[in-house]
Design a protein around this motif. Structure first.
Motif, mmCIF file in Angstrom:
data_model
loop_
_atom_site.group_PDB
_atom_site.id
_atom_site.type_symbol
_atom_site.label_atom_id
_atom_site.label_comp_id
_atom_site.label_asym_id
_atom_site.label_seq_id
_atom_site.Cartn_x
_atom_site.Cartn_y
_atom_site.Cartn_z
ATOM 1 N N ASP A 1 9.620 55.357 41.085
ATOM 2 C CA ASP A 1 9.335 55.099 42.776
ATOM 3 C C ASP A 1 7.861 55.900 42.833
ATOM 4 O O ASP A 1 6.804 55.581 43.622
ATOM 5 C CB ASP A 1 10.195 55.420 43.447
ATOM 6 N N LYS B 1 15.328 50.889 52.797
ATOM 7 C CA LYS B 1 14.475 52.050 52.900
ATOM 8 C C LYS B 1 13.032 51.481 52.777
ATOM 9 O O LYS B 1 12.768 50.734 51.826
ATOM 10 C CB LYS B 1 14.719 53.104 51.917
ATOM 11 N N PRO B 2 11.973 52.355 53.429
ATOM 12 C CA PRO B 2 10.627 51.698 53.091
ATOM 13 C C PRO B 2 10.345 52.199 51.508
ATOM 14 O O PRO B 2 10.696 53.165 51.264
ATOM 15 C CB PRO B 2 9.800 52.405 54.242
ATOM 16 N N LYS B 3 9.457 51.312 51.241
ATOM 17 C CA LYS B 3 8.810 51.676 49.783
ATOM 18 C C LYS B 3 8.115 52.779 49.636
ATOM 19 O O LYS B 3 7.164 53.089 50.910
ATOM 20 C CB LYS B 3 8.013 50.450 49.155
ATOM 21 N N GLU B 4 8.066 53.662 48.563
ATOM 22 C CA GLU B 4 7.314 54.874 48.804
ATOM 23 C C GLU B 4 5.759 54.446 48.370
ATOM 24 O O GLU B 4 5.746 53.891 47.597
ATOM 25 C CB GLU B 4 7.713 55.943 47.524
ATOM 26 N N SER B 5 5.132 55.093 49.079
ATOM 27 C CA SER B 5 3.683 54.723 49.013
ATOM 28 C C SER B 5 2.810 56.086 49.566
ATOM 29 O O SER B 5 3.256 56.802 50.160
ATOM 30 C CB SER B 5 3.434 53.749 49.930
ATOM 31 N N GLU C 1 19.656 53.615 56.935
ATOM 32 C CA GLU C 1 19.831 53.070 55.489
ATOM 33 C C GLU C 1 21.248 53.017 55.447
ATOM 34 O O GLU C 1 21.860 51.855 55.004
ATOM 35 C CB GLU C 1 19.399 54.071 54.651
#
Length: 675
Positions: A166, A278-282, A272
């Protein structure tokens, strides 16, 4: 009472950062870090990759794969690409810059970072000629950042850190993490044997050739619940391969517990657990998260435990000489080594739990959760203080280390840190906050489970978040709660052997929920009876055991298991439904949440804890039913189906029914239940 006496081996490493002229002076100081294995020849990150390519295992792999339709050059290039994806780097400049910014951020958002200095000093004396594995608990993304910060503070070399893919995909941040020691691993390898063998050999070379330690999370991923997760064995087995093959004389595993006053992801986890993805890691998400610098997260406690020596632990459990006749690269892990690895993982998790520091808010949350079960939605500050003192004394009796100093100032400071969850009004009454939940960004069409109503979400999220601070201390209470749950069915005496049988049964049911290992069951049973007897909660008359008169401790223990029992009970009902006996995991989870939501909204005269809606609990129950061979998990076209053995699930449902305080009407024949 004072914190110094309760945590006398801990020091706040932020104190010098707050008092020095500039954090740059500290970050740019001359570094002479202690190396775990300084006697090893220094291998740079690039040399480690070359050692992987030169290893017998990878040379054999290249020869084997090139017999297919690909040339050796093609296979080598593919392996190099994999190693470049995996491999860590090291940039001292990056470490210094991050050290400076972490000092700036932590002194702003944390009241203190308390580290068990005595344990760190003890560990440093063992460094120099030994392989060291740092194994922290994993409750937040901040865990590995704080670990590096602490090691930098104590001038210990930053280890190679196992990280998920991720983070690899985060533009810019992935490179920064790699330059501070992160090496990346995919969550699954599928049938890609080239990736699998390359990664396994890379870890092997880090263990045998590297002069640095390795940091990894034995749980595999963050716990969204605050409870320990059932350990994963993959990376641990890869690390131990070098010891099993007698390539290294010993490996030290250092269990570490990181306890947070307030978790940065608390709201994210609350959503969650109810099914919001969950939001994508960015990288953009990371910079948005920097808004936390305006928040107060209280204290962090980092407790290093005694190192577990592989040589000492496995002595008498395995026979390494069985590998002597085979070349190293052809040696395989034996069944006895797999079993022993599982026992080591178990010991690490147990050690992490014992190293837990109970924060003041853990105590407050447990008091609040217990009162809510009794329909008490608010509590006077002075009454709360009295109850927290009582809870503190109970936990100390169970061997916990607490940071509560017994004062009203400590209590109010903790509530202020958690003002988004609990506040007090002008009357001096503390109450749970429900108006701080924002559902505008929740896309209900993407919910993993049932599409919970807005009313349910608004009511459930704060209580689920509150439970996140109860869960970290449940490992102290779970065994007493099981005993009380069994004995409360009636007040007649129970024979010790019969009580142990039921104790073992409930532990097997909740084995994954609370990470309970069968090997320790009898020991835990005896210790639990001793503790409950000391607390005057049970009477022991020879081999006959019964509850004493009703008291506050009795009410505390009888409510702890209720949300979990209810979830398991409803899930059993869903699995016995003729239309859902062979359905996908998502179908079963959705239907279970739907049934619990009905109870939550319809049964206004019975307290249904919204934590019963937790997807984590439903998944744990499903996995444990697979472990107990009550259901079969079948994978078809990348989708998992569950095939139910009906009579086993019905038997489990009926047994759980015996222990429930509240039985949902219409779901089961009441004549079966003997409360």
């Amino acid at each position: 009472m004072n914190m110094g006496r309760m945590l006398d081996d801990f020091e706040d490493i932020l104190i010098p950062r707050r008092t020095e002229i500039s954090n740059w002076v500290w970050a740019l100081r001359h570094l002479n870090p202690v190396l775990p294995c300084a006697e090893n020849k220094i291998y740079t990150p690039e040399k480690i990759k070359l050692e992987v390519l030169r290893s017998h295992k990878i040379v054999t792999l290249i020869d084997r794969e090139s017999q297919n339709d690909f040339s050796k050059e093609h296979i080598i290039n593919k392996i190099l690409d994999i190693l470049n994806e995996i491999g860590y780097c090291r940039s001292v400049l990056t470490l210094r810059i991050l050290a400076f910014f972490l000092a700036q951020i932590t002194t702003r958002i944390c009241q203190g970072i308390y580290v068990n200095k005595h344990a760190v000093d003890k560990l440093k004396t063992r460094m120099g000629n030994i392989r060291i594995m740092y194994v922290p608990s994993h409750r937040s993304y901040a865990d590995f950042i704080l670990m590096s910060y602490v090691l930098y503070h104590y001038d210990i070399d930053i280890p190679a850190i196992a990280a998920g893919m991720d983070f690899h995909g985060m533009k810019g941040m992935g490179t920064v993490l790699r330059n501070t020691g992160a090496f990346f691993m995919r969550r699954s390898y599928n049938s890609d044997s080239i990736y699998w063998d390359s990664f396994r050999e890379y870890v092997h070379q880090l263990v045998t050739k590297g002069d640095k330690g390795i940091e990894f999370f034995v749980e595999g991923t963050r716990s969204r619940t605050g409870k320990s997760l059932y350990p994963k064995f993959g990376l641990l087995t890869m690390i131990l391969r070098a010891y099993f093959n007698s390539e290294v004389p010993d490996i030290l595993f250092v269990p570490i517990n990181i306890s947070y006053d307030r978790i940065m992801e608390e709201k994210l986890f609350g959503f969650e657990l109810l099914g919001v993805p969950k939001p994508k890691e960015s990288t953009s998400g990371f910079f948005k998260s920097l808004s936390i610098i305006n928040e107060n997260f209280g204290k962090v406690f980092i407790n290093f435990g005694d190192a577990i020596s592989a040589h000492d632990f496995f002595n008498g459990k395995i026979d390494r000489s069985c590998h002597n006749l085979d070349p190293v690269y052809l040696r395989k892990i034996t069944e006895s080594e797999r079993r022993a690895t599982s026992l080591l993982a178990q010991k690490i998790v147990e050690s992490q739990q014992k190293l837990c520091t109970v924060t003041t808010f853990n105590l407050i949350s447990t008091v609040f959760a217990n009162n809510l079960n009794l329909w008490q939605t608010s509590i006077d500050v002075n009454t709360l203080l009295s109850h927290v003192k009582w809870m503190d004394s109970i936990l100390r009796n169970f061997g916990a280390v607490c940071d509560f100093d017994g004062t009203i100032e400590c209590l109010l400071n903790s509530i202020e840190v958690h003002h988004n969850l609990i506040r007090w009004n002008t009357k001096g009454e503390c109450y749970l906050v429900h108006d701080a939940i924002d559902l505008r960004n929740v896309d209900k069409t993407k919910m993993k489970g049932h599409q919970l109503s807005e009313k349910t979400m608004l009511n459930a999220v704060p209580l689920v978040m509150l439970q996140l601070y109860v869960n970290p201390i449940l490992h102290y209470f779970i065994n007493p709660a099981i005993v009380v749950t069994i004995l409360r069915r009636n007040y007649s005496k129970r024979h010790k052997d019969k009580l142990l049988d039921e104790f073992n049964f409930l532990r097997s049911v909740f084995a994954r929920e609370f990470v309970l290992f069968p090997e320790n069951s009898t020991r835990d049973f005896i210790e639990t009876l001793d503790r409950l007897n000391e607390l005057n909660s049970i009477d022991i008359d020879g081999n006959l055991i019964s509850l004493t008169t009703d008291n506050d401790l009795y009410h505390l223990f009888q409510h702890i298991l209720e949300p979990f029992l209810l979830t398991y009970y409803i899930l059993c009902n869903v699995l016995t439904n003729a239309n859902l006996r062979k359905e996908t995991e998502s179908d079963i989870i959705s239907e279970t949440q739907k049934e619990i939501e009905k109870l939550f909204n319809d049964h206004i005269n019975e307290y249904i804890h919204p934590y019963s809606l937790s997807l984590d609990t439903i998944s744990n129950c499903l996995q444990n039913m697979v472990d107990l061979k009550m259901i079969q998990k079948i994978k078809r076209d990348e989708t998992y189906f569950y095939q139910t053995t009906l009579y086993l699930i019905e038997n489990l449902r009926n047994q759980i029914c015996d222990y429930l305080l509240y039985i949902p009407k219409g779901n089961i024949n009441k004549s079966i239940c003997k409360l």
